[in-house]
Design a protein around this motif. Structure first.
Motif, PDB file in Angstrom:
ATOM      1  N   ARG A 247       0.963  -1.416  -0.106  1.00 54.90           N
ATOM      2  CA  ARG A 247       0.156   0.148   0.379  1.00 54.90           C
ATOM      3  C   ARG A 247       1.109   1.530  -0.096  1.00 54.90           C
ATOM      4  O   ARG A 247       0.707   2.576  -0.718  1.00 54.90           O
ATOM      5  N   SER A 248       2.082   1.236   0.477  1.00 52.35           N
ATOM      6  CA  SER A 248       2.520   2.362   0.775  1.00 52.35           C
ATOM      7  C   SER A 248       3.916   2.990  -0.587  1.00 52.35           C
ATOM      8  O   SER A 248       4.223   3.389  -0.912  1.00 52.35           O
ATOM      9  N   LYS A 249       3.640   1.622  -1.846  1.00 58.80           N
ATOM     10  CA  LYS A 249       4.679   1.473  -3.029  1.00 58.80           C
ATOM     11  C   LYS A 249       5.745   1.245  -2.402  1.00 58.80           C
ATOM     12  O   LYS A 249       6.698   1.207  -3.146  1.00 58.80           O
ATOM     13  N   GLN A 250       6.044   0.326  -1.402  1.00 56.64           N
ATOM     14  CA  GLN A 250       7.443  -0.217  -1.194  1.00 56.64           C
ATOM     15  C   GLN A 250       7.251  -0.984  -1.758  1.00 56.64           C
ATOM     16  O   GLN A 250       7.434  -2.554  -1.165  1.00 56.64           O
ATOM     17  N   PHE A 251       7.225  -1.664  -2.898  1.00 56.70           N
ATOM     18  CA  PHE A 251       7.006  -3.419  -3.872  1.00 56.70           C
ATOM     19  C   PHE A 251       8.543  -4.233  -3.515  1.00 56.70           C
ATOM     20  O   PHE A 251       7.997  -5.089  -3.181  1.00 56.70           O
ATOM     21  N   GLU A 252       9.498  -3.623  -3.643  1.00 61.57           N
ATOM     22  CA  GLU A 252      10.909  -5.143  -3.626  1.00 61.57           C
ATOM     23  C   GLU A 252      10.482  -5.808  -2.115  1.00 61.57           C
ATOM     24  O   GLU A 252      10.510  -6.461  -1.648  1.00 61.57           O
ATOM     25  N   LEU A 253      10.395  -4.766  -1.011  1.00 63.26           N
ATOM     26  CA  LEU A 253      10.168  -5.203  -0.151  1.00 63.26           C
ATOM     27  C   LEU A 253       8.576  -5.631   0.628  1.00 63.26           C
ATOM     28  O   LEU A 253       9.421  -6.835   1.722  1.00 63.26           O
ATOM     29  N   ALA A 254       7.632  -5.648   0.320  1.00 65.11           N
ATOM     30  CA  ALA A 254       6.903  -6.074   0.258  1.00 65.11           C
ATOM     31  C   ALA A 254       7.198  -7.363  -0.703  1.00 65.11           C
ATOM     32  O   ALA A 254       6.160  -8.562   0.068  1.00 65.11           O
ATOM     33  N   GLU A 255       7.549  -7.880  -1.289  1.00 65.19           N
ATOM     34  CA  GLU A 255       7.540  -9.154  -2.685  1.00 65.19           C
ATOM     35  C   GLU A 255       8.463  -9.784  -1.326  1.00 65.19           C
ATOM     36  O   GLU A 255       8.183 -11.204  -1.376  1.00 65.19           O
ATOM     37  N   LYS A 256       9.463  -9.033  -0.922  1.00 68.48           N
ATOM     38  CA  LYS A 256      10.350 -10.317  -0.150  1.00 68.48           C
ATOM     39  C   LYS A 256       9.424 -10.510   1.461  1.00 68.48           C
ATOM     40  O   LYS A 256       9.269 -11.671   1.929  1.00 68.48           O
ATOM     41  N   TYR A 257       8.884 -10.283   1.998  1.00 65.37           N
ATOM     42  CA  TYR A 257       7.341 -10.233   2.819  1.00 65.37           C
ATOM     43  C   TYR A 257       6.835 -11.451   2.493  1.00 65.37           C
ATOM     44  O   TYR A 257       6.335 -12.450   2.938  1.00 65.37           O
TER      45      TYR A 257
END
Length: 163
Positions: free
Chosen positions: A96-106
Motif C-alpha cells: 500500500r505504501s508502494k515499497q514493492f521490493e520490500l513487499a515482495e520479500k515479505y
C-alpha cells in the motif's frame, strides 16, 4: 507501585518493581506498552512489550509504528509458522505504501508468492513479475501464472494487458 501505575507514572512504578518486586515487572511493562499504544505511541511500546516477554505484541506495535527494521528483527526470533501472519500484514502495508521490493520479500516470507507476482502484474511491472516468477515458481507454474493474469486482465477489460 500500583498507585503509580494507575496514575500513569509507569517509569516510577517500574523503578519500584525492579527494586522491590521483580516478579511484577513483566506485567507492569505489558500494561505500560498497552498504555503507550492507546496513546498511538507504538514505537515506544515495542521496548516495553519486549521487556514483558510479549513478542507478538511487540511485533504488532512495530507494524503499527511502521518500524519495519524493528519488526524484522523481532520476527527473526519467532518460529516461521508464527511469523507468517505478521509477514503477510507487513507485506500488505508495504504494498500500500508502494515499497514493492520490500513487499515482495515479505510476501515470500509469508509463503504467498502468488500475491507478490500479482502485485507486480497489477503494477504493470512485468519485468519484475517475470524475474520473481522465475525465482519462486517451477517453469510449468510460471506458464499457468501468466495465463491466469491474462484471463484476469481480459475479464477486467484491460485487453492491452491481457496480450
Amino acid at each position: 507501585m500500583g498507585l503509580f501505575a494507575k496514575a500513569g507514572n509507569f517509569a516510577r512504578a517500574a523503578e519500584l518493581a525492579r527494586a522491590r518486586a521483580p516478579r511484577l515487572l513483566a506485567d507492569l511493562e505489558d500494561k505500560w506498552g498497552e498504555s503507550l499504544c492507546a496513546e498511538n505511541r507504538h514505537e515506544a511500546a515495542v521496548a516495553h512489550y519486549v521487556e514483558a516477554g510479549q513478542p507478538a505484541k511487540a511485533i504488532e506495535a512495530a507494524i503499527a509504528a511502521r518500524a519495519w527494521p524493528r519488526a524484522a528483527q523481532l520476527l527473526a526470533a519467532l518460529p516461521a509458522d508464527e511469523s507468517e501472519k505478521f509477514c503477510l500484514r507487513i507485506a500488505e502495508q508495504l504494498e500500500r505504501s508502494k515499497q514493492f521490493e520490500l513487499a515482495e520479500k515479505y510476501f515470500a516470507k509469508a509463503r504467498r508468492p502468488q500475491r507478490a507476482f500479482a502485485m507486480w502484474v497489477g503494477q504493470l511491472r512485468l519485468r519484475e513479475a517475470r524475474r520473481f516468477a522465475a525465482e519462486a515458481f517451477k517453469p510449468e507454474e510460471v506458464a499457468e501464472l501468466w495465463a491466469n493474469a491474462a484471463r484476469t486482465a481480459e475479464k477486467e477489460r484491460r485487453l492491452d494487458d491481457a496480450e
